[in-house]
Motif scaffolding. Structure first.
Motif, PDB file in Angstrom:
ATOM      1  N   GLY A   1      14.060  -4.602   8.308  1.00 52.82           N
ATOM      2  CA  GLY A   1      14.084  -4.548   9.758  1.00 52.82           C
ATOM      3  C   GLY A   1      12.723  -4.653  10.408  1.00 52.82           C
ATOM      4  O   GLY A   1      11.826  -5.346   9.916  1.00 52.82           O
ATOM      5  N   SER A   2      12.542  -3.962  11.532  1.00 54.56           N
ATOM      6  CA  SER A   2      11.310  -4.061  12.308  1.00 54.56           C
ATOM      7  C   SER A   2      10.168  -3.305  11.629  1.00 54.56           C
ATOM      8  O   SER A   2      10.392  -2.439  10.779  1.00 54.56           O
ATOM      9  CB  SER A   2      11.534  -3.509  13.717  1.00 54.56           C
ATOM     10  N   PRO A   3       8.920  -3.619  12.000  1.00 54.24           N
ATOM     11  CA  PRO A   3       7.769  -2.950  11.377  1.00 54.24           C
ATOM     12  C   PRO A   3       7.755  -1.441  11.601  1.00 54.24           C
ATOM     13  O   PRO A   3       8.281  -0.932  12.584  1.00 54.24           O
ATOM     14  CB  PRO A   3       6.567  -3.617  12.065  1.00 54.24           C
TER      15      PRO A   3
ATOM     16  N   TYR B   1       0.826  -1.200   0.000  1.00 57.03           N
ATOM     17  CA  TYR B   1       0.000   0.000   0.000  1.00 57.03           C
ATOM     18  C   TYR B   1       0.865   1.257   0.000  1.00 57.03           C
ATOM     19  O   TYR B   1       1.871   1.324   0.710  1.00 57.03           O
ATOM     20  CB  TYR B   1      -0.872   0.052   1.257  1.00 57.03           C
ATOM     21  N   LYS B   2       0.449   2.264  -0.768  1.00 53.18           N
ATOM     22  CA  LYS B   2       1.026   3.590  -0.604  1.00 53.18           C
ATOM     23  C   LYS B   2       0.474   4.194   0.683  1.00 53.18           C
ATOM     24  O   LYS B   2      -0.688   4.016   1.016  1.00 53.18           O
ATOM     25  CB  LYS B   2       0.652   4.488  -1.793  1.00 53.18           C
ATOM     26  N   THR B   3       1.330   4.941   1.391  1.00 46.93           N
ATOM     27  CA  THR B   3       0.927   5.542   2.662  1.00 46.93           C
ATOM     28  C   THR B   3       1.029   7.065   2.588  1.00 46.93           C
ATOM     29  O   THR B   3       1.472   7.641   1.591  1.00 46.93           O
ATOM     30  CB  THR B   3       1.833   5.050   3.808  1.00 46.93           C
ATOM     31  N   SER B   4       0.668   7.695   3.700  1.00 45.23           N
ATOM     32  CA  SER B   4       0.840   9.148   3.828  1.00 45.23           C
ATOM     33  C   SER B   4       2.219   9.501   4.370  1.00 45.23           C
ATOM     34  O   SER B   4       2.526  10.685   4.558  1.00 45.23           O
ATOM     35  CB  SER B   4      -0.240   9.714   4.747  1.00 45.23           C
ATOM     36  N   LEU B   5       3.064   8.506   4.620  1.00 46.80           N
ATOM     37  CA  LEU B   5       4.425   8.737   5.115  1.00 46.80           C
ATOM     38  C   LEU B   5       5.316   9.111   3.936  1.00 46.80           C
ATOM     39  O   LEU B   5       5.445   8.350   2.982  1.00 46.80           O
ATOM     40  CB  LEU B   5       4.953   7.471   5.799  1.00 46.80           C
ATOM     41  N   LYS B   6       5.938  10.256   3.995  1.00 47.86           N
ATOM     42  CA  LYS B   6       6.744  10.762   2.882  1.00 47.86           C
ATOM     43  C   LYS B   6       8.202  10.306   3.000  1.00 47.86           C
ATOM     44  O   LYS B   6       8.760  10.249   4.091  1.00 47.86           O
ATOM     45  CB  LYS B   6       6.688  12.284   2.818  1.00 47.86           C
TER      46      LYS B   6
ATOM     47  N   GLY C   1       8.309  10.980  -2.913  1.00 43.06           N
ATOM     48  CA  GLY C   1       6.971  10.399  -2.906  1.00 43.06           C
ATOM     49  C   GLY C   1       6.660   9.646  -1.638  1.00 43.06           C
ATOM     50  O   GLY C   1       7.347   9.766  -0.618  1.00 43.06           O
ATOM     51  N   ALA C   2       5.618   8.836  -1.710  1.00 40.09           N
ATOM     52  CA  ALA C   2       5.112   8.115  -0.547  1.00 40.09           C
ATOM     53  C   ALA C   2       5.962   6.891  -0.225  1.00 40.09           C
ATOM     54  O   ALA C   2       6.530   6.261  -1.103  1.00 40.09           O
ATOM     55  CB  ALA C   2       3.676   7.676  -0.815  1.00 40.09           C
ATOM     56  N   THR C   3       6.037   6.586   1.070  1.00 41.09           N
ATOM     57  CA  THR C   3       6.580   5.303   1.495  1.00 41.09           C
ATOM     58  C   THR C   3       5.542   4.231   1.222  1.00 41.09           C
ATOM     59  O   THR C   3       4.358   4.390   1.547  1.00 41.09           O
ATOM     60  CB  THR C   3       6.922   5.316   2.994  1.00 41.09           C
ATOM     61  N   VAL C   4       5.965   3.140   0.605  1.00 39.67           N
ATOM     62  CA  VAL C   4       5.096   1.984   0.392  1.00 39.67           C
ATOM     63  C   VAL C   4       5.364   0.976   1.504  1.00 39.67           C
ATOM     64  O   VAL C   4       6.512   0.787   1.930  1.00 39.67           O
ATOM     65  CB  VAL C   4       5.353   1.346  -0.987  1.00 39.67           C
ATOM     66  N   VAL C   5       4.297   0.350   2.000  1.00 43.07           N
ATOM     67  CA  VAL C   5       4.430  -0.671   3.041  1.00 43.07           C
ATOM     68  C   VAL C   5       3.827  -1.987   2.566  1.00 43.07           C
ATOM     69  O   VAL C   5       2.933  -2.009   1.712  1.00 43.07           O
ATOM     70  CB  VAL C   5       3.752  -0.241   4.356  1.00 43.07           C
ATOM     71  N   SER C   6       4.343  -3.068   3.120  1.00 43.19           N
ATOM     72  CA  SER C   6       3.707  -4.375   2.949  1.00 43.19           C
ATOM     73  C   SER C   6       3.022  -4.729   4.264  1.00 43.19           C
ATOM     74  O   SER C   6       3.401  -4.227   5.335  1.00 43.19           O
ATOM     75  CB  SER C   6       4.738  -5.441   2.575  1.00 43.19           C
ATOM     76  N   MET C   7       2.012  -5.575   4.213  1.00 42.30           N
ATOM     77  CA  MET C   7       1.208  -5.874   5.404  1.00 42.30           C
ATOM     78  C   MET C   7       1.048  -7.380   5.599  1.00 42.30           C
ATOM     79  O   MET C   7       0.855  -8.129   4.639  1.00 42.30           O
ATOM     80  CB  MET C   7      -0.168  -5.218   5.274  1.00 42.30           C
TER      81      MET C   7
ATOM     82  N   PHE D   1       2.654  -3.541   9.529  1.00 43.41           N
ATOM     83  CA  PHE D   1       3.132  -2.933   8.290  1.00 43.41           C
ATOM     84  C   PHE D   1       4.649  -2.733   8.343  1.00 43.41           C
ATOM     85  O   PHE D   1       5.179  -2.202   9.318  1.00 43.41           O
ATOM     86  CB  PHE D   1       2.456  -1.581   8.066  1.00 43.41           C
ATOM     87  N   TRP D   2       5.302  -3.138   7.270  1.00 42.52           N
ATOM     88  CA  TRP D   2       6.744  -2.966   7.127  1.00 42.52           C
ATOM     89  C   TRP D   2       7.041  -2.031   5.955  1.00 42.52           C
ATOM     90  O   TRP D   2       6.321  -2.047   4.948  1.00 42.52           O
ATOM     91  CB  TRP D   2       7.409  -4.294   6.819  1.00 42.52           C
ATOM     92  N   ALA D   3       8.127  -1.259   6.049  1.00 44.94           N
ATOM     93  CA  ALA D   3       8.611  -0.517   4.888  1.00 44.94           C
ATOM     94  C   ALA D   3       8.879  -1.502   3.756  1.00 44.94           C
ATOM     95  O   ALA D   3       9.315  -2.630   3.988  1.00 44.94           O
ATOM     96  CB  ALA D   3       9.889   0.240   5.244  1.00 44.94           C
ATOM     97  N   CYS D   4       8.607  -1.089   2.536  1.00 42.95           N
ATOM     98  CA  CYS D   4       8.629  -2.008   1.397  1.00 42.95           C
ATOM     99  C   CYS D   4       9.514  -1.484   0.273  1.00 42.95           C
ATOM    100  O   CYS D   4       9.538  -0.280  -0.013  1.00 42.95           O
ATOM    101  CB  CYS D   4       7.194  -2.199   0.887  1.00 42.95           C
ATOM    102  N   GLY D   5      10.207  -2.416  -0.373  1.00 42.33           N
ATOM    103  CA  GLY D   5      11.094  -2.073  -1.475  1.00 42.33           C
ATOM    104  C   GLY D   5      10.397  -1.674  -2.751  1.00 42.33           C
ATOM    105  O   GLY D   5      11.063  -1.377  -3.760  1.00 42.33           O
ATOM    106  N   VAL D   6       9.066  -1.628  -2.751  1.00 44.52           N
ATOM    107  CA  VAL D   6       8.329  -1.076  -3.890  1.00 44.52           C
ATOM    108  C   VAL D   6       8.297   0.448  -3.808  1.00 44.52           C
ATOM    109  O   VAL D   6       7.918   1.122  -4.766  1.00 44.52           O
ATOM    110  CB  VAL D   6       6.901  -1.686  -3.947  1.00 44.52           C
TER     111      VAL D   6
END
Length: 271
Positions: A193-195, A150-155, A164-170, A228-233
């Motif tokens: 690393g950690s979520p 998912y795209k998030t509101s975290l820049k 752009g947005a940080t993408v996360v995996s869930m 949710f984890w930071a994602c390489g997408v």
């Protein structure tokens, strides 16, 4: 050519898996394959943008943990494994033109030129192996699906044209094991690393878990929390904003399988 099924590939080592992918015998997701080895997100772009992209990775290490960079114009990623041909060894590639996803390919040889540079970024599939080993079920692996992203509101922190947005995996995690998951995942900084977040997705700008931007939706599970984890997408969102004339990535979930041990502290393989 006959395609090999997912279950058949679970016992294969990285070299054999890459050869199977190179031969066009497998074009699906790579979650759960090559246990014990790091999988990588891939970004391929012209040399003129490479320094800015490296800065982008350095400024955003959680979603973009850099594990390997090719020499200019060299399609062989020797610091990530033996005989890795970046033109053929990923199940499916995304081709972006002017920031728009234009097509998918199983072989990018026609696009390669002497100005191309490849970046390999760590992938969450590494810590998934550790979660499974600890007896924590990972639904998308158990059900042969692609992890939801998912795209998030975290820049992200910008660099040159990349922002752009940080993408996360869930993943859905049992409530009573969330602290354990944090402890496990922080051991793998090359794999995000950690979520980043636990619980209410709206707090990070996700309106509907049932409709991921990439991958397959995961059902809500009783007694579980979304984690949710930071994602390489994340670079793919930055690439869309940068509007480069040409940029190539992996299709989310369809990763490069390396020879780097997933517990490596320094991700270097001798050629």
């Amino acid at each position: 050519m006959n395609m090999l099924n997912y279950e058949t590939l679970k016992t294969k080592d990285p070299q054999n898996l890459r050869q199977i992918i190179r031969d066009g015998q497998y074009d699906a997701h790579t979650a759960g394959l090559a246990k014990g080895y790091l999988q990588a997100n891939i970004v391929i772009l012209p040399r003129i943008y490479a320094l800015d992209f490296m800065r982008f990775c350095q400024r955003n290490p959680k979603p973009c943990p850099l594990v390997a960079v090719s020499d200019t114009g060299d399609p062989y990623l020797t610091t990530a494994g033996h005989d890795i041909d970046i033109r053929t060894d990923i199940p499916i590639y995304n081709i972006y033109r002017d920031g728009v996803l234009d097509e998918e390919r199983g072989d990018i040889s026609p696009f390669w030129n002497d100005e191309m540079i490849t970046f390999a970024l760590g992938c969450s599939f590494t810590f998934e192996h550790a979660l499974l080993k600890a007896g924590i079920d990972v639904w998308h692996i158990s059900n042969n699906k692609t992890v939801p992203m998912y795209k998030t509101s975290l820049k992200t922190v910008p660099a040159g044209p990349f922002s752009g947005a940080t993408v996360v995996s869930m993943r859905m995690i049992p409530e009573n094991r969330v602290d354990e998951v944090h402890s496990i995942c922080r051991q793998f900084p090359l794999a995000h690393g950690s979520p980043l977040h636990v619980g209410d997705p709206a707090e990070i700008g996700i309106s509907d878990l049932a409709h991921p931007d990439w991958g397959d939706a995961v059902p809500s599970l009783p007694g579980h929390l979304p984690v949710f984890w930071a994602c390489g997408v994340t670079p793919q969102a930055a690439i869309q904003n940068a509007k480069l004339p040409l940029c190539i990535t992996h299709k989310p979930g369809h990763m490069l399988i390396t020879n780097i041990p997933d517990d490596a502290e320094v991700p270097i393989i001798k050629a």
